[in-house]
Design a protein around this motif. Structure first.
Motif, PDB file in Angstrom:
ATOM      1  N   LEU A   1       5.453   2.144  -6.825  1.00  0.00           N
ATOM      2  CA  LEU A   1       4.706   2.594  -5.616  1.00  0.00           C
ATOM      3  C   LEU A   1       5.798   2.872  -4.436  1.00  0.00           C
ATOM      4  CD1 LEU A   1       1.614   1.092  -4.101  1.00  0.00           C
ATOM      5  CD2 LEU A   1       3.486   0.867  -2.885  1.00  0.00           C
TER       6      LEU A   1
ATOM      7  N   ILE B   1       0.863  -1.205  -0.130  1.00  0.00           N
ATOM      8  CA  ILE B   1      -0.149  -0.101   0.033  1.00  0.00           C
ATOM      9  C   ILE B   1       0.962   1.328  -0.159  1.00  0.00           C
ATOM     10  CG2 ILE B   1      -1.863  -1.099   1.136  1.00  0.00           C
ATOM     11  CD1 ILE B   1      -0.979   0.475   3.977  1.00  0.00           C
TER      12      ILE B   1
ATOM     13  N   ASP C   1      -7.391   6.596   0.819  1.00  0.00           N
ATOM     14  CA  ASP C   1      -6.463   7.406  -0.078  1.00  0.00           C
ATOM     15  C   ASP C   1      -5.438   6.739  -0.509  1.00  0.00           C
ATOM     16  OD1 ASP C   1      -5.320   7.421   2.659  1.00  0.00           O
ATOM     17  OD2 ASP C   1      -4.441   9.287   2.369  1.00  0.00           O
ATOM     18  N   LEU C   2      -5.034   5.479  -0.376  1.00  0.00           N
ATOM     19  CA  LEU C   2      -3.916   4.768  -0.616  1.00  0.00           C
ATOM     20  C   LEU C   2      -4.185   3.669  -1.667  1.00  0.00           C
ATOM     21  CD1 LEU C   2      -2.277   4.171   2.787  1.00  0.00           C
ATOM     22  CD2 LEU C   2      -1.709   6.047   1.302  1.00  0.00           C
ATOM     23  N   ASP C   3      -3.095   3.609  -2.540  1.00  0.00           N
ATOM     24  CA  ASP C   3      -2.967   2.668  -3.576  1.00  0.00           C
ATOM     25  C   ASP C   3      -2.897   1.367  -3.184  1.00  0.00           C
ATOM     26  OD1 ASP C   3      -3.633   4.489  -5.916  1.00  0.00           O
ATOM     27  OD2 ASP C   3      -1.650   5.230  -5.321  1.00  0.00           O
ATOM     28  N   VAL C   4      -3.223   0.270  -3.680  1.00  0.00           N
ATOM     29  CA  VAL C   4      -2.877  -1.012  -3.255  1.00  0.00           C
ATOM     30  C   VAL C   4      -2.517  -1.876  -4.289  1.00  0.00           C
ATOM     31  CG1 VAL C   4      -4.013  -3.036  -2.142  1.00  0.00           C
ATOM     32  CG2 VAL C   4      -4.733  -0.797  -1.599  1.00  0.00           C
ATOM     33  N   ILE C   5      -1.632  -2.833  -3.971  1.00  0.00           N
ATOM     34  CA  ILE C   5      -1.236  -3.774  -5.204  1.00  0.00           C
ATOM     35  C   ILE C   5      -1.292  -5.394  -4.279  1.00  0.00           C
ATOM     36  CG2 ILE C   5       0.814  -4.904  -5.985  1.00  0.00           C
ATOM     37  CD1 ILE C   5       1.846  -2.111  -6.606  1.00  0.00           C
TER      38      ILE C   5
ATOM     39  N   HIS D   1       1.731   5.022  -2.301  1.00  0.00           N
ATOM     40  CA  HIS D   1       1.376   6.021  -3.483  1.00  0.00           C
ATOM     41  C   HIS D   1       1.895   5.463  -4.771  1.00  0.00           C
ATOM     42  CE1 HIS D   1      -0.486   9.078  -0.694  1.00  0.00           C
ATOM     43  NE2 HIS D   1       0.737   8.663   0.219  1.00  0.00           N
ATOM     44  N   ALA D   2       1.216   5.472  -5.698  1.00  0.00           N
ATOM     45  CA  ALA D   2       1.661   4.799  -6.968  1.00  0.00           C
ATOM     46  C   ALA D   2       1.695   5.952  -8.208  1.00  0.00           C
ATOM     47  CB  ALA D   2       0.880   3.497  -7.241  1.00  0.00           C
TER      48      ALA D   2
ATOM     49  N   THR E   1       4.566   0.415 -13.018  1.00  0.00           N
ATOM     50  CA  THR E   1       4.162   1.138 -11.877  1.00  0.00           C
ATOM     51  C   THR E   1       5.017   1.197 -10.569  1.00  0.00           C
ATOM     52  OG1 THR E   1       1.747   0.342 -12.745  1.00  0.00           O
ATOM     53  CG2 THR E   1       2.069   0.957 -10.212  1.00  0.00           C
TER      54      THR E   1
ATOM     55  N   ARG F   1       2.881   5.984 -12.793  1.00  0.00           N
ATOM     56  CA  ARG F   1       3.334   5.307 -13.673  1.00  0.00           C
ATOM     57  C   ARG F   1       4.718   6.171 -14.234  1.00  0.00           C
ATOM     58  NH1 ARG F   1       2.522   0.369 -15.372  1.00  0.00           N
ATOM     59  NH2 ARG F   1       2.366   0.949 -17.602  1.00  0.00           N
TER      60      ARG F   1
END
Length: 297
Positions: free
Chosen positions: A202, A139, A216-220, A141-142, A200, A144
């Motif tokens: 992160l 988790i 509010d966080l990006d998830v992989i 901030h991601a 990507t 490209r």
């Protein structure tokens, strides 16, 4: 692995004027297309797609000079639908158009056929462990960004610099599983690792399945699997990049593991205040290599 790569080179020669069946060859050799492409680009210093283009244009140049066929017929023979597309590829390799080379006999830039050989090195032991990990989440901030092989990636640097200092502290407090601490994650990578291809990136931490993720966080999502964990210490990022390269030139050819698709993770364990030196762990997703040719799953 060396024999598999040489088998791939032979396949390129056999199929210079046809679609390259890398997946089929990988299955016959008991490996995967993903691993084969990654090892090729690491050891050859160029993506497989670029090598194929250079070899095709090397052989096509002979046809351009000695054949009486028109350029469209030659273009179609080498898999191009138009003289324009063929001409762009030809000029990119030789630095001159096909018509100029037909008239003047050059200039020509030849791409020799590659041959991989095992060089006995390994005088410096690699600090490595195999980690069997349950599913977890990455988790943070991601963004490209383009892939850059050498030196600091300014796009990643800008992405991280734009985050408030307190955000990194917040992320570290959320981390509850390995890989520990703040992480630099590369995901959705081009198997050929072509310079400039997008990935990507992160900036974040690892989280077990038990902890809720702030909205509010990006998830992989990372499935359960094994990881090869390489430790590096020294000037940053040079020592880390050297370790990354050594995984292909030394570790994978000598060990019964192969890469599997998944994120590649760098955990910074210790660093100088100015980040001139650092101790890092490089986490690469791996699986056992097949011991005999056959279908892979």
């Amino acid at each position: 692995m060396i024999s598999a790569l040489n088998g791939l080179v032979d396949l390129v020669e056999e199929q210079l004027t046809a679609e390259l069946d890398v997946s089929g060859l990988a299955a016959k050799l008991g490996t995967t297309e993903y691993h084969l492409r990654r090892m090729f680009s690491s050891l050859a210093g160029m993506p497989l797609s670029e090598y194929v283009r250079r070899r095709r244009m090397t052989v096509a140049a002979a046809d351009v000079i000695r054949s009486t066929d028109d350029l469209l017929a030659i273009a179609v023979r080498y898999g191009y639908g138009s003289t324009e597309a063929f001409g762009r590829a030809f000029r990119a390799v030789h630095g001159a158009g096909a018509g100029e080379v037909r008239r003047d006999g050059g200039p020509l830039r030849t791409q020799p056929q590659l041959r991989f050989r095992l060089t006995v090195e390994g005088s410096i032991p690699m600090d490595t462990r195999i980690a069997d990990r349950p599913a977890f989440r990455l988790i943070g901030h991601a963004a490209r960004v383009p892939l850059i092989h050498q030196g600091i990636n300014p796009h990643i640097q800008q992405h991280v610099a734009a985050l408030p200092v307190e955000e990194s502290l917040r992320l570290k407090e959320l981390s509850d599983t390995e890989p520990a601490g703040l992480l630099a994650v590369s995901d959705d990578l081009d198997p050929d690792r072509a310079e400039g291809s997008e990935l990507t990136y992160l900036h974040g931490v690892a989280l077990s399945g038990a902890v809720p993720v702030p909205g509010d966080l990006d998830v992989i999502e990372v499935p359960a699997g094994r990881w090869a964990v390489f430790r590096s210490s020294g000037p940053y990022p040079q020592a880390l990049q050297q370790t990354w390269a050594a995984t292909a030139t030394e570790w994978f050819p000598a060990n019964p593991w192969r890469l599997r698709p998944g994120p590649e993770i760098v955990a910074v364990l210790e660093r100088a205040a100015d980040f001139s030196t650092a101790t890092c762990e490089l986490w690469l997703p791996v699986e056992p290599a097949s011991t005999a040719p056959g279908p892979t799953g």
